[in-house]
Design a protein around this motif. Sequence first.
Motif, mmCIF file in Angstrom:
data_model
loop_
_atom_site.group_PDB
_atom_site.id
_atom_site.type_symbol
_atom_site.label_atom_id
_atom_site.label_comp_id
_atom_site.label_asym_id
_atom_site.label_seq_id
_atom_site.Cartn_x
_atom_site.Cartn_y
_atom_site.Cartn_z
ATOM 1 N N ILE A 8 -10.387 -102.607 -47.139
ATOM 2 C CA ILE A 8 -11.702 -102.245 -47.605
ATOM 3 C C ILE A 8 -11.349 -101.507 -48.906
ATOM 4 C CG2 ILE A 8 -13.725 -100.558 -47.503
ATOM 5 C CD1 ILE A 8 -13.158 -101.175 -44.146
ATOM 6 N N VAL A 9 -12.258 -102.062 -49.830
ATOM 7 C CA VAL A 9 -12.195 -101.397 -51.427
ATOM 8 C C VAL A 9 -13.529 -101.007 -51.684
ATOM 9 C CG1 VAL A 9 -11.826 -101.981 -53.845
ATOM 10 C CG2 VAL A 9 -10.663 -103.141 -51.947
ATOM 11 N N GLU A 10 -13.426 -99.372 -52.350
ATOM 12 C CA GLU A 10 -14.469 -98.947 -52.807
ATOM 13 C C GLU A 10 -14.623 -99.240 -54.279
ATOM 14 O OE1 GLU A 10 -16.247 -96.575 -51.276
ATOM 15 O OE2 GLU A 10 -15.056 -96.250 -49.278
ATOM 16 N N LEU A 11 -15.936 -99.882 -54.258
ATOM 17 C CA LEU A 11 -16.376 -100.106 -55.789
ATOM 18 C C LEU A 11 -17.536 -99.331 -56.173
ATOM 19 C CD1 LEU A 11 -16.363 -104.013 -55.502
ATOM 20 C CD2 LEU A 11 -14.759 -102.606 -56.526
ATOM 21 N N PRO A 12 -17.797 -99.278 -57.542
ATOM 22 C CA PRO A 12 -18.692 -98.311 -57.946
ATOM 23 C C PRO A 12 -20.384 -98.721 -57.137
ATOM 24 C CG PRO A 12 -17.658 -98.911 -59.969
ATOM 25 C CD PRO A 12 -17.094 -99.925 -58.551
ATOM 26 N N ASN A 13 -20.450 -100.014 -56.972
ATOM 27 C CA ASN A 13 -21.649 -100.203 -56.401
ATOM 28 C C ASN A 13 -21.699 -100.456 -54.692
ATOM 29 O OD1 ASN A 13 -19.998 -102.420 -56.553
ATOM 30 N ND2 ASN A 13 -21.510 -103.948 -57.266
ATOM 31 N N GLY A 14 -20.665 -100.118 -54.301
ATOM 32 C CA GLY A 14 -20.422 -100.297 -52.546
ATOM 33 C C GLY A 14 -19.154 -100.767 -52.326
ATOM 34 N N ARG A 15 -18.878 -100.603 -51.079
ATOM 35 C CA ARG A 15 -17.428 -101.142 -50.382
ATOM 36 C C ARG A 15 -17.442 -102.602 -49.993
ATOM 37 N NH1 ARG A 15 -16.797 -98.008 -44.805
ATOM 38 N NH2 ARG A 15 -19.076 -98.653 -44.687
ATOM 39 N N VAL A 16 -16.540 -102.971 -50.030
ATOM 40 C CA VAL A 16 -16.303 -104.704 -49.925
ATOM 41 C C VAL A 16 -14.851 -104.756 -49.500
ATOM 42 C CG1 VAL A 16 -15.152 -104.914 -52.271
ATOM 43 C CG2 VAL A 16 -16.449 -106.710 -51.325
ATOM 44 N N PHE A 17 -14.724 -105.983 -48.693
ATOM 45 C CA PHE A 17 -13.514 -106.442 -48.118
ATOM 46 C C PHE A 17 -13.809 -108.072 -48.044
ATOM 47 C CE2 PHE A 17 -16.121 -106.006 -44.263
ATOM 48 C CZ PHE A 17 -15.694 -107.505 -43.617
ATOM 49 N N ASN A 18 -12.724 -108.818 -47.967
ATOM 50 C CA ASN A 18 -12.649 -110.122 -48.058
ATOM 51 C C ASN A 18 -11.796 -110.516 -46.656
ATOM 52 O OD1 ASN A 18 -9.837 -110.156 -48.129
ATOM 53 N ND2 ASN A 18 -9.753 -110.824 -50.396
ATOM 54 N N PHE A 19 -12.378 -112.024 -46.410
ATOM 55 C CA PHE A 19 -12.053 -112.396 -45.325
ATOM 56 C C PHE A 19 -11.711 -114.122 -45.502
ATOM 57 C CE2 PHE A 19 -16.225 -113.646 -45.045
ATOM 58 C CZ PHE A 19 -16.451 -114.787 -44.505
ATOM 59 N N ALA A 20 -10.929 -114.641 -44.790
ATOM 60 C CA ALA A 20 -10.340 -115.901 -44.791
ATOM 61 C C ALA A 20 -11.173 -116.697 -43.581
ATOM 62 C CB ALA A 20 -8.954 -116.099 -44.874
ATOM 63 N N ASP A 21 -11.299 -118.096 -43.932
ATOM 64 C CA ASP A 21 -11.820 -118.990 -43.046
ATOM 65 C C ASP A 21 -10.803 -119.731 -42.342
ATOM 66 O OD1 ASP A 21 -11.331 -121.000 -44.458
ATOM 67 O OD2 ASP A 21 -13.225 -121.476 -44.760
ATOM 68 N N ASN A 22 -10.897 -120.683 -41.367
ATOM 69 C CA ASN A 22 -9.933 -121.407 -40.764
ATOM 70 C C ASN A 22 -8.996 -121.960 -41.316
ATOM 71 O OD1 ASN A 22 -12.552 -122.866 -40.625
ATOM 72 N ND2 ASN A 22 -11.192 -124.306 -40.030
ATOM 73 N N GLU A 23 -9.563 -122.317 -42.823
ATOM 74 C CA GLU A 23 -8.656 -123.255 -43.726
ATOM 75 C C GLU A 23 -8.197 -122.405 -44.992
ATOM 76 O OE1 GLU A 23 -10.707 -126.814 -44.894
ATOM 77 O OE2 GLU A 23 -10.922 -127.602 -43.060
ATOM 78 N N LYS A 24 -8.093 -121.051 -44.810
ATOM 79 C CA LYS A 24 -7.715 -120.012 -45.541
ATOM 80 C C LYS A 24 -8.583 -119.838 -47.065
ATOM 81 C CE LYS A 24 -4.616 -118.993 -42.761
ATOM 82 N NZ LYS A 24 -4.995 -118.051 -41.696
ATOM 83 N N ASN A 25 -9.696 -120.236 -46.904
ATOM 84 C CA ASN A 25 -10.636 -119.834 -47.901
ATOM 85 C C ASN A 25 -11.345 -118.658 -47.833
ATOM 86 O OD1 ASN A 25 -10.924 -122.817 -48.912
ATOM 87 N ND2 ASN A 25 -11.988 -123.210 -47.224
ATOM 88 N N TYR A 26 -11.147 -118.018 -48.993
ATOM 89 C CA TYR A 26 -11.531 -116.384 -48.890
ATOM 90 C C TYR A 26 -12.924 -116.352 -49.475
ATOM 91 C CZ TYR A 26 -6.903 -114.688 -47.509
ATOM 92 O OH TYR A 26 -5.816 -114.444 -46.604
ATOM 93 N N PHE A 27 -13.682 -115.300 -48.970
ATOM 94 C CA PHE A 27 -15.036 -115.051 -49.209
ATOM 95 C C PHE A 27 -15.185 -113.618 -49.072
ATOM 96 C CE2 PHE A 27 -14.879 -118.870 -46.806
ATOM 97 C CZ PHE A 27 -15.409 -119.707 -47.608
ATOM 98 N N ALA A 28 -16.246 -112.985 -49.736
ATOM 99 C CA ALA A 28 -16.235 -111.529 -49.476
ATOM 100 C C ALA A 28 -17.388 -110.969 -48.919
ATOM 101 C CB ALA A 28 -16.212 -111.066 -51.032
ATOM 102 N N ILE A 29 -17.338 -109.729 -48.415
ATOM 103 C CA ILE A 29 -18.578 -108.961 -47.804
ATOM 104 C C ILE A 29 -18.726 -107.642 -48.496
ATOM 105 C CG2 ILE A 29 -19.262 -108.025 -45.684
ATOM 106 C CD1 ILE A 29 -19.075 -110.875 -44.926
ATOM 107 N N MET A 30 -20.008 -107.400 -48.749
ATOM 108 C CA MET A 30 -20.361 -106.122 -49.283
ATOM 109 C C MET A 30 -21.183 -105.449 -48.556
ATOM 110 S SD MET A 30 -21.731 -105.239 -53.184
ATOM 111 C CE MET A 30 -20.041 -105.008 -53.796
ATOM 112 N N GLU A 31 -21.174 -104.016 -48.535
ATOM 113 C CA GLU A 31 -22.081 -103.270 -47.877
ATOM 114 C C GLU A 31 -23.464 -103.220 -48.601
ATOM 115 O OE1 GLU A 31 -21.792 -99.039 -45.487
ATOM 116 O OE2 GLU A 31 -20.859 -98.945 -47.501
ATOM 117 N N LYS A 32 -24.628 -103.411 -48.169
ATOM 118 C CA LYS A 32 -25.861 -103.573 -48.783
ATOM 119 C C LYS A 32 -26.749 -103.329 -47.837
ATOM 120 C CE LYS A 32 -26.862 -105.131 -53.061
ATOM 121 N NZ LYS A 32 -26.244 -104.761 -54.407
ATOM 122 N N GLY A 33 -27.730 -102.402 -47.937
ATOM 123 C CA GLY A 33 -28.830 -102.202 -46.879
ATOM 124 C C GLY A 33 -29.850 -103.289 -47.132
ATOM 125 N N GLN A 34 -30.732 -103.508 -46.087
ATOM 126 C CA GLN A 34 -31.802 -104.500 -46.194
ATOM 127 C C GLN A 34 -32.863 -104.114 -47.471
ATOM 128 O OE1 GLN A 34 -32.105 -107.180 -44.578
ATOM 129 N NE2 GLN A 34 -30.310 -107.041 -43.226
#
Length: 125
Positions: A99-125
């Motif tokens: 988990i990385v703290e950025l000025p606009n929120g926390r974020v982390f990345n994840f890999a799918d089954n083929e090792k493609n990486y995507f990111a998730i950011m904390e963001k309210g509705q």
Amino acid sequence: MINKIGQVMLYVSNQEESKDFWTEKLGFEVILDETNGPMRFIELAPKGAATSIVLHNKEFVAKMNPDMNLGTPSLMYFTDKFDELYRDLTNNNITVGEIVELPNGRVFNFADNEKNYFAIMEKGQ
């Protein structure tokens, strides 16, 4: 005029395994799974999302259009349940980054089954 992103094309080596990853590990829903001649389209999205991903067979698309960029798009997903999602992905044996703290929120990345990486950011509705 363009007013939203409708679909993101994701070129994968194994459509069935990728479909299983997105549905079983991330809870995406299958919107469409259709074969048209030699081409199969699998459209997936989080429940209620305006934008979906479409899984295409990378090898088939490369043969049809050798000049096409088949690289993984850089996608950032938003969640309002950041800590819960991080735990769930970790518990599902998905490769997740720190988990990385950025000025606009926390974020982390994840890999799918083929090792493609995507990111998730904390963001309210």
